[in-house]
Design an enzyme around this catalytic site. Structure first.
Site, PDB file in Angstrom:
ATOM      1  N   TRP A 101      32.513  34.991  34.916  1.00  0.00           N
ATOM      2  CA  TRP A 101      32.492  33.802  35.777  1.00  0.00           C
ATOM      3  C   TRP A 101      31.848  32.677  34.951  1.00  0.00           C
ATOM      4  O   TRP A 101      30.707  32.838  34.476  1.00  0.00           O
ATOM      5  CB  TRP A 101      31.642  34.140  36.996  1.00  0.00           C
ATOM      6  CG  TRP A 101      31.538  33.101  38.055  1.00  0.00           C
ATOM      7  CD1 TRP A 101      32.568  32.447  38.670  1.00  0.00           C
ATOM      8  CD2 TRP A 101      30.325  32.622  38.665  1.00  0.00           C
ATOM      9  NE1 TRP A 101      32.062  31.593  39.629  1.00  0.00           N
ATOM     10  CE2 TRP A 101      30.699  31.677  39.643  1.00  0.00           C
ATOM     11  CE3 TRP A 101      28.969  32.897  38.486  1.00  0.00           C
ATOM     12  CZ2 TRP A 101      29.764  31.016  40.431  1.00  0.00           C
ATOM     13  CZ3 TRP A 101      28.052  32.243  39.270  1.00  0.00           C
ATOM     14  CH2 TRP A 101      28.441  31.313  40.231  1.00  0.00           C
ATOM     15  N   ASP A 120      25.031  41.441  39.001  1.00  0.00           N
ATOM     16  CA  ASP A 120      25.488  40.330  39.830  1.00  0.00           C
ATOM     17  C   ASP A 120      26.425  40.918  40.874  1.00  0.00           C
ATOM     18  O   ASP A 120      27.507  41.405  40.554  1.00  0.00           O
ATOM     19  CB  ASP A 120      26.215  39.300  38.951  1.00  0.00           C
ATOM     20  CG  ASP A 120      26.663  38.099  39.760  1.00  0.00           C
ATOM     21  OD1 ASP A 120      26.289  38.009  40.945  1.00  0.00           O
ATOM     22  OD2 ASP A 120      27.403  37.257  39.219  1.00  0.00           O
ATOM     23  N   LYS A 171      31.098  35.916  50.136  1.00  0.00           N
ATOM     24  CA  LYS A 171      32.457  36.451  50.270  1.00  0.00           C
ATOM     25  C   LYS A 171      32.518  37.548  51.325  1.00  0.00           C
ATOM     26  O   LYS A 171      33.435  37.570  52.135  1.00  0.00           O
ATOM     27  CB  LYS A 171      32.934  37.038  48.939  1.00  0.00           C
ATOM     28  CG  LYS A 171      32.443  36.308  47.707  1.00  0.00           C
ATOM     29  CD  LYS A 171      33.389  35.264  47.242  1.00  0.00           C
ATOM     30  CE  LYS A 171      32.766  34.500  46.083  1.00  0.00           C
ATOM     31  NZ  LYS A 171      33.646  33.516  45.500  1.00  0.00           N
TER      32      LYS A 171
HETATM   33  C1  LIG Z   1      30.681  36.820  39.604  1.00  0.00           C
HETATM   34  C2  LIG Z   1      30.129  35.840  40.568  1.00  0.00           C
HETATM   35  N1  LIG Z   1      28.809  35.765  40.709  1.00  0.00           N
HETATM   36  C3  LIG Z   1      28.240  34.915  41.566  1.00  0.00           C
HETATM   37  C4  LIG Z   1      29.013  34.063  42.332  1.00  0.00           C
HETATM   38  C5  LIG Z   1      28.258  33.154  43.245  1.00  0.00           C
HETATM   39  O1  LIG Z   1      28.814  32.892  44.430  1.00  0.00           O
HETATM   40  P1  LIG Z   1      28.030  32.138  45.590  1.00  0.00           P
HETATM   41  O2  LIG Z   1      27.030  31.242  44.959  1.00  0.00           O
HETATM   42  O3  LIG Z   1      29.093  31.389  46.301  1.00  0.00           O
HETATM   43  O4  LIG Z   1      27.392  33.199  46.383  1.00  0.00           O
HETATM   44  C6  LIG Z   1      30.400  34.101  42.219  1.00  0.00           C
HETATM   45  C7  LIG Z   1      31.258  33.204  42.988  1.00  0.00           C
HETATM   46  O5  LIG Z   1      32.402  32.988  42.762  1.00  0.00           O
HETATM   47  C8  LIG Z   1      30.969  35.018  41.310  1.00  0.00           C
HETATM   48  O6  LIG Z   1      32.285  35.127  41.158  1.00  0.00           O
END
Ligand SMILES: Cc1ncc(COP(=O)(O)O)c(C=O)c1O
Length: 420
Positions: free
Chosen positions: A133, A214, A253
């Site tokens: 990401w 993560d 999500k």
């Molecule tokens: C691998 C990964 N880590 C962390 C996040 C963080 O998402 P959020 O800040 O929306 O909880 C995302 C969101 O797309 C992600 O794909």
């Protein structure tokens, strides 16, 4: 001296690739357009879905005569952070070694981790999967930490580059930090098998590395929240006498509350004696509280109250598990339909990886030129790496998307024999 011109030469940065897709898509006036960009669940009519468990929790909250909008404690809503810890670690986790602080979704948890590492463990290299990401690099480097990559995706076999991964774990300086996607790897949709996880984590133990899991997609890999916590739980067992473990947990999500920014940062301290554990935990809690206080003062309450209600009310928790199955099985069915249509159309290449991958995304192996043509000629939007958010497919558009991919692949296969 006058300060009027001080900003005149500030670099203008490019827009965020993902959010720019959304902008282009909303300006696109073609009647049929498909959003396979951002990783957000859509129902079979392409609409955002408010989970039934979330609806019930919200109405329960609103009926609560004690409901209010007071500040939360600095470390967050205790019933939420405890529920979050149980969701990822299992009911019988050892709370004497876990510090949990509420965060601004997964990104905020990663940010807390980065700040903590910068302050308490300066000089450690943070290893990220290649690819990952893109925000990972921005978050850690934003705290002046050095990042490096470990091999992950083997583009020619469309599988895990395990040897390269293990080699990097072996050669990294002892005590480095490895960011591992807990499940449903973004962008590849490719997770290590149980045996591969064991090999990876054993190597981490050998080198006394610190693992940061993560966990942004718990429940999306298999539809089962516990099964998707496999790697984290195995990691905790293997590393407990060796090194701390960080977990950055997002509820964006899996509860479908993207914009409410509900998340949690967990720090699991290595197991020493009861007395030392207690004193280390108290010191680190104070450090984390200081980070949170200076960044957000105290975390936002509303989303955390909804998630806490779901986590702590048995019927709602059951409903949430069912909602997870609804989302993950619809995505899985779309994977199969897309692959089957491509096979029926005789689209050049092998498309089995689409069904082999898991989670919200498929790393389609389409090239950036193909992705560009998909957008220009067919109004099908995805990121240039070829990552498609499968959640954007539905019964009404999956054949259209398959035909668009077919046209694009044939175009480039005929023009320059591009191999898929
Ligand atoms: C691998 C990964 N880590 C962390 C996040 C963080 O998402 P959020 O800040 O929306 O909880 C995302 C969101 O797309 C992600 O794909």
């Amino acid at each position: 001296m006058s300060q009027v011109t001080i900003f005149n030469n500030v670099e203008h940065l490019p827009p965020d690739a993902l959010f720019d897709i959304k902008k282009r898509l909303s300006q696109d006036t073609r009647p049929v357009k498909v959003d396979l960009g951002i990783g957000a669940y859509r129902d079979n009519s392409g609409k955002p879905w408010v989970l039934p468990s979330v609806r019930s929790a919200e109405s329960q909250l609103q009926k609560d005569p004690n409901f209010n909008h007071e500040y939360l404690p600095i470390a967050g809503l205790p019933s939420f952070t405890t529920g979050a810890a149980k969701t990822i670690f299992g009911d019988d986790y050892d709370s004497t070694r876990v510090i949990s602080v509420q965060s601004i979704s997964g990104t905020g948890a990663l940010h807390i981790a980065a700040k903590f590492i910068e302050k308490i463990l300066p000089g450690r290299i943070v290893y990220l999967s290649n690819p990952t990401w893109p925000n990972h690099k921005a978050i850690f480097e934003g705290q002046r930490l050095t990042t490096a990559q470990y091999p992950y995706w083997n583009a020619s076999t469309k599988s895990l580059q395990l040897d390269g991964f293990l080699d990097t774990v072996k050669t990294a300086p002892e005590g480095s930090i490895f960011v591992l996607h807990a499940c449903a790897h973004n962008p590849t949709g490719l997770d290590p098998s149980k045996d591969q996880w064991a090999q990876i984590l054993d190597k981490m133990v050998e080198k006394n590395h610190i693992v940061l899991f993560d966990s942004a997609y718990q429940g999306f890999a298999t539809g089962d929240l516990d099964r998707d916590a496999y790697a984290v739980r195995l990691g905790l067992t293997k590393l407990q006498k060796v090194a701390p473990v960080f977990v950055c947990q997002s509820f964006a999500k899996n509860v479908g509350m993207y914009g409410e920014r509900v998340g949690c940062f967990h720090l699991v301290i290595p197991d020493q004696s009861v007395e030392i554990n207690a004193s280390v935990k108290a010191s680190l809690s104070s450090q984390l509280a200081k980070i949170v206080r200076s960044e957000v003062s105290n975390p936002p309450a509303y989303g955390a109250k909804i998630v806490s209600t779901i986590l702590n009310t048995p019927e709602l928790n059951k409903q949430w598990h069912a909602d997870m199955v609804t989302m993950s099985s619809r995505i899985n069915s779309m994977r199969h339909q897309l692959r089957d249509h491509l096979v029926e159309l005789g689209t050049p290449g092998n498309w089995d990886h689409i069904v082999g991958q898991c989670g919200m995304f498929s790393f389609t192996a389409l090239t950036p030129e193909m992705v560009q043509r998909l957008e220009q000629n067919h109004a099908v939007y995805m990121v240039s790496s070829g990552r498609a958010s499968i959640a954007g497919l539905n019964e009404g558009n999956v054949l259209y998307v398959a035909k668009a991919i077919d046209e694009v692949v044939r175009h480039f296969t005929n023009s320059n024999n591009s191999k898929l």
